[in-house]
Design a protein around this motif. Structure first.
Motif, PDB file in Angstrom:
ATOM      1  N   ASP A 161       0.857  -1.186   0.000  1.00 31.82           N
ATOM      2  CA  ASP A 161       0.000   0.000   0.000  1.00 31.82           C
ATOM      3  C   ASP A 161       0.896   1.240   0.000  1.00 31.82           C
ATOM      4  OD1 ASP A 161      -1.616   2.252   1.133  1.00 31.82           O
ATOM      5  OD2 ASP A 161      -3.150   0.695   1.283  1.00 31.82           O
ATOM      6  N   ARG A 162       0.557   2.235  -0.799  1.00 29.10           N
ATOM      7  CA  ARG A 162       1.406   3.429  -0.903  1.00 29.10           C
ATOM      8  C   ARG A 162       1.578   4.127   0.447  1.00 29.10           C
ATOM      9  NH1 ARG A 162       3.191   5.059  -5.899  1.00 29.10           N
ATOM     10  NH2 ARG A 162       3.964   6.946  -4.885  1.00 29.10           N
ATOM     11  N   LYS A 163       0.640   3.945   1.344  1.00 32.69           N
ATOM     12  CA  LYS A 163       0.773   4.544   2.666  1.00 32.69           C
ATOM     13  C   LYS A 163       1.879   3.871   3.482  1.00 32.69           C
ATOM     14  CE  LYS A 163      -4.106   5.903   2.933  1.00 32.69           C
ATOM     15  NZ  LYS A 163      -5.386   5.744   3.674  1.00 32.69           N
ATOM     16  N   MET A 164       2.359   2.704   3.011  1.00 32.03           N
ATOM     17  CA  MET A 164       3.365   1.941   3.748  1.00 32.03           C
ATOM     18  C   MET A 164       4.761   2.057   3.149  1.00 32.03           C
ATOM     19  SD  MET A 164       1.546   0.517   6.134  1.00 32.03           S
ATOM     20  CE  MET A 164       2.519  -0.848   6.734  1.00 32.03           C
ATOM     21  N   VAL A 165       4.925   2.834   2.080  1.00 26.17           N
ATOM     22  CA  VAL A 165       6.208   2.856   1.369  1.00 26.17           C
ATOM     23  C   VAL A 165       7.353   3.387   2.229  1.00 26.17           C
ATOM     24  CG1 VAL A 165       5.201   2.999  -0.934  1.00 26.17           C
ATOM     25  CG2 VAL A 165       5.654   5.112   0.345  1.00 26.17           C
ATOM     26  N   SER A 166       7.049   4.205   3.220  1.00 25.85           N
ATOM     27  CA  SER A 166       8.109   4.780   4.060  1.00 25.85           C
ATOM     28  C   SER A 166       8.791   3.743   4.948  1.00 25.85           C
ATOM     29  CB  SER A 166       7.539   5.908   4.926  1.00 25.85           C
ATOM     30  OG  SER A 166       6.544   5.417   5.800  1.00 25.85           O
ATOM     31  N   LYS A 167       8.278   2.518   4.956  1.00 27.44           N
ATOM     32  CA  LYS A 167       8.877   1.450   5.762  1.00 27.44           C
ATOM     33  C   LYS A 167       9.821   0.565   4.961  1.00 27.44           C
ATOM     34  CE  LYS A 167       5.022   1.062   9.033  1.00 27.44           C
ATOM     35  NZ  LYS A 167       4.065   0.131   9.699  1.00 27.44           N
ATOM     36  N   TYR A 168       9.923   0.819   3.642  1.00 25.47           N
ATOM     37  CA  TYR A 168      10.653  -0.102   2.777  1.00 25.47           C
ATOM     38  C   TYR A 168      11.636   0.629   1.868  1.00 25.47           C
ATOM     39  CZ  TYR A 168       6.821  -3.340   3.946  1.00 25.47           C
ATOM     40  OH  TYR A 168       5.910  -4.121   4.603  1.00 25.47           O
ATOM     41  N   GLY A 169      12.523  -0.166   1.260  1.00 24.67           N
ATOM     42  CA  GLY A 169      13.263   0.304   0.107  1.00 24.67           C
ATOM     43  C   GLY A 169      12.363   0.144  -1.106  1.00 24.67           C
ATOM     44  N   ILE A 170      12.178   1.213  -1.864  1.00 26.72           N
ATOM     45  CA  ILE A 170      11.238   1.209  -2.994  1.00 26.72           C
ATOM     46  C   ILE A 170      12.015   1.328  -4.299  1.00 26.72           C
ATOM     47  CG2 ILE A 170       9.261   2.378  -4.057  1.00 26.72           C
ATOM     48  CD1 ILE A 170       8.594   1.043  -1.413  1.00 26.72           C
ATOM     49  N   VAL A 171      11.589   0.553  -5.304  1.00 18.40           N
ATOM     50  CA  VAL A 171      12.293   0.543  -6.582  1.00 18.40           C
ATOM     51  C   VAL A 171      11.426   1.133  -7.687  1.00 18.40           C
ATOM     52  CG1 VAL A 171      13.676  -1.460  -5.965  1.00 18.40           C
ATOM     53  CG2 VAL A 171      11.522  -1.793  -7.168  1.00 18.40           C
ATOM     54  N   SER A 172      12.110   1.718  -8.650  1.00 13.88           N
ATOM     55  CA  SER A 172      11.485   2.141  -9.907  1.00 13.88           C
ATOM     56  C   SER A 172      11.882   1.114 -10.950  1.00 13.88           C
ATOM     57  CB  SER A 172      11.986   3.533 -10.307  1.00 13.88           C
ATOM     58  OG  SER A 172      11.521   3.885 -11.589  1.00 13.88           O
ATOM     59  N   VAL A 187      15.013   3.885  -3.790  1.00  7.90           N
ATOM     60  CA  VAL A 187      14.912   4.931  -2.775  1.00  7.90           C
ATOM     61  C   VAL A 187      14.630   4.247  -1.439  1.00  7.90           C
ATOM     62  CG1 VAL A 187      13.757   7.038  -2.051  1.00  7.90           C
ATOM     63  CG2 VAL A 187      13.946   6.512  -4.493  1.00  7.90           C
ATOM     64  N   GLU A 188      15.431   4.547  -0.430  1.00  7.21           N
ATOM     65  CA  GLU A 188      15.264   3.926   0.883  1.00  7.21           C
ATOM     66  C   GLU A 188      14.251   4.705   1.720  1.00  7.21           C
ATOM     67  OE1 GLU A 188      15.751   1.083   3.772  1.00  7.21           O
ATOM     68  OE2 GLU A 188      16.576   1.091   1.736  1.00  7.21           O
ATOM     69  N   LYS A 189      13.145   4.056   2.055  1.00  6.37           N
ATOM     70  CA  LYS A 189      12.102   4.591   2.937  1.00  6.37           C
ATOM     71  C   LYS A 189      11.664   6.002   2.539  1.00  6.37           C
ATOM     72  CE  LYS A 189      13.623   1.718   6.811  1.00  6.37           C
ATOM     73  NZ  LYS A 189      14.120   1.671   8.194  1.00  6.37           N
ATOM     74  N   PRO A 190      11.145   6.158   1.320  1.00  3.51           N
ATOM     75  CA  PRO A 190      10.712   7.491   0.874  1.00  3.51           C
ATOM     76  C   PRO A 190       9.374   7.897   1.490  1.00  3.51           C
ATOM     77  CG  PRO A 190      10.128   5.870  -0.772  1.00  3.51           C
ATOM     78  CD  PRO A 190      10.886   5.125   0.302  1.00  3.51           C
ATOM     79  N   LYS A 191       9.105   9.188   1.472  1.00  3.28           N
ATOM     80  CA  LYS A 191       7.774   9.658   1.826  1.00  3.28           C
ATOM     81  C   LYS A 191       6.787   9.207   0.750  1.00  3.28           C
ATOM     82  CE  LYS A 191       9.478  13.798   4.198  1.00  3.28           C
ATOM     83  NZ  LYS A 191       9.473  15.280   4.223  1.00  3.28           N
ATOM     84  N   GLU A 192       5.519   9.102   1.130  1.00  2.00           N
ATOM     85  CA  GLU A 192       4.505   8.597   0.206  1.00  2.00           C
ATOM     86  C   GLU A 192       4.496   9.389  -1.099  1.00  2.00           C
ATOM     87  OE1 GLU A 192      -0.363   8.019  -0.047  1.00  2.00           O
ATOM     88  OE2 GLU A 192       0.609   8.416   1.881  1.00  2.00           O
ATOM     89  N   GLU A 193       4.575  10.711  -0.981  1.00  3.42           N
ATOM     90  CA  GLU A 193       4.497  11.558  -2.183  1.00  3.42           C
ATOM     91  C   GLU A 193       5.782  11.530  -3.009  1.00  3.42           C
ATOM     92  OE1 GLU A 193       5.653  14.135   1.385  1.00  3.42           O
ATOM     93  OE2 GLU A 193       4.231  12.511   0.924  1.00  3.42           O
ATOM     94  N   PRO A 196       8.754   6.439  -6.004  1.00  7.40           N
ATOM     95  CA  PRO A 196       8.626   6.265  -7.453  1.00  7.40           C
ATOM     96  C   PRO A 196       7.639   5.178  -7.838  1.00  7.40           C
ATOM     97  CG  PRO A 196      10.645   5.237  -6.669  1.00  7.40           C
ATOM     98  CD  PRO A 196      10.045   5.970  -5.496  1.00  7.40           C
ATOM     99  N   SER A 197       7.250   4.323  -6.891  1.00 10.87           N
ATOM    100  CA  SER A 197       6.282   3.255  -7.139  1.00 10.87           C
ATOM    101  C   SER A 197       5.838   2.703  -5.780  1.00 10.87           C
ATOM    102  CB  SER A 197       6.914   2.139  -7.982  1.00 10.87           C
ATOM    103  OG  SER A 197       7.806   1.364  -7.195  1.00 10.87           O
ATOM    104  N   ASN A 198       5.092   1.625  -5.835  1.00  9.13           N
ATOM    105  CA  ASN A 198       4.744   0.935  -4.590  1.00  9.13           C
ATOM    106  C   ASN A 198       5.366  -0.460  -4.555  1.00  9.13           C
ATOM    107  OD1 ASN A 198       3.101  -0.239  -6.571  1.00  9.13           O
ATOM    108  ND2 ASN A 198       1.479  -0.708  -5.108  1.00  9.13           N
ATOM    109  N   LEU A 199       6.462  -0.645  -5.309  1.00  4.83           N
ATOM    110  CA  LEU A 199       7.178  -1.917  -5.328  1.00  4.83           C
ATOM    111  C   LEU A 199       8.296  -1.886  -4.281  1.00  4.83           C
ATOM    112  CD1 LEU A 199       7.456  -2.664  -9.156  1.00  4.83           C
ATOM    113  CD2 LEU A 199       5.951  -3.773  -7.479  1.00  4.83           C
TER     114      LEU A 199
END
Length: 295
Positions: A161-172, A187-193, A196-199
């Motif tokens: 869930d995009r609201k949870m992206v700040s807990k993870y490393g996110i990939v484009s 990107v390591e633990k980005p803010k929701e906004e 780059p994705s929700n992966l």
């Protein structure tokens, strides 16, 4: 051929103190099997038998668990408990455990780098010791298949869930097939906004040995730690890194809530206790319905 898997298990497990003062969180039981055994079995079923545990001085129970216990085997044989005997015999003898100390807690990237003398100049798996992946497909086996096709590093990801992206490393990712992509950025633990994705990276990696070169020149980050994500970003500058999207349930046992969630889900999958456990849950909900409704 992928022959080795690195399991970084040297962390203090501070979120579970005081329990983890004497017992590694990786040894916490999910019903009757410790968390780390799920990860090792995943490696074994993918044909990877050489398991390199990056440990600390407080992780001896892990070493004991993967050793052969002749006294216990003799006791089970005398008691006629042959199913249990075959289970522990097969597991202990299939696994080739190798232990190496991470003398300082300097981050996940550092833990992987510590394993270089044992891994050598060959591709290898990294599997986090508190993430259980439960699905029909063995993700490590699938990653090996992708490596055999492309000859490059592979990282497992899953949708959150995009609201949870700040807990993870996110990939484009640039998709190239249904579940395979080319990673363009991390990107390591980005803010929701800013995500780059929700992966999200799920704790399963297959690296070419070139990752060691990048770890050696990765700048020290927050808390004096070497971040694996930063090293992967450097690797991307020189060679392609692929992603594989999971179609499985991911259980993060590294937090109290995640661990409890894992216990409940696995209990509901057990035929021998499922029915009674459901009755117990229904009784709990019934007794506490007023409190639950207020919450």
């Amino acid at each position: 051929m992928i022959r080795k898997a690195v399991l970084p298990v040297a962390g203090w497990g501070t979120r579970f103190l005081p329990a983890t003062k004497a017992m590694p969180k990786e040894m916490f039981p999910v019903i009757d099997k410790p968390v780390v055994q799920f990860i090792v079995e995943e490696c074994l079923h993918a044909g990877v038998e050489n398991i390199i545990f990056v440990t600390g001085r407080h992780k001896r129970p892990i070493e004991h668990h993967f050793d052969i216990n002749t006294d216990l085997e003799k006791h089970l044989e005398q008691m006629g408990k042959h199913d249990l005997l075959n289970n522990i015999r097969e597991f202990s003898r299939l696994t080739n455990p190798i232990y190496i100390r991470q003398k300082e807690q300097l981050g996940l990237g550092h833990a992987v780098l510590v394993a270089e003398p044992v891994v050598g100049d060959e591709p290898f798996i990294v599997a986090l010791g508190d993430i259980i992946i439960d699905g029909e497909e063995n993700i490590i086996k699938r990653m090996i298949e992708i490596y055999e096709r492309f000859g490059k590093s592979v990282i497992a990801v899953f949708e959150v869930d995009r609201k949870m992206v700040s807990k993870y490393g996110i990939v484009s990712v640039k998709p190239i097939e249904e579940d395979i992509g080319l990673i363009e950025d991390l990107v390591e633990k980005p803010k929701e906004e800013e995500a780059p994705s929700n992966l999200a990276i799920v704790g399963r990696y297959l690296f070419t040995p070139r990752i060691f070169e990048k770890l050696k020149v990765t700048p020290v980050g927050k808390g004096g730690e070497i971040q694996l994500t930063d090293a992967i970003k450097l690797l991307l500058e020189d060679e392609a890194v692929y992603s594989i999207k999971l179609k499985a349930n991911v259980y993060d046992t590294g937090s109290p809530l995640g661990y409890l969630t894992t216990l409940v889900n696995f209990a509901l999958k057990r035929k021998d206790i499922k029915d009674e456990f459901i009755k117990f849950l229904e009784d709990v909900v019934s007794k506490h319905s007023q409190w639950i409704n207020k919450a």
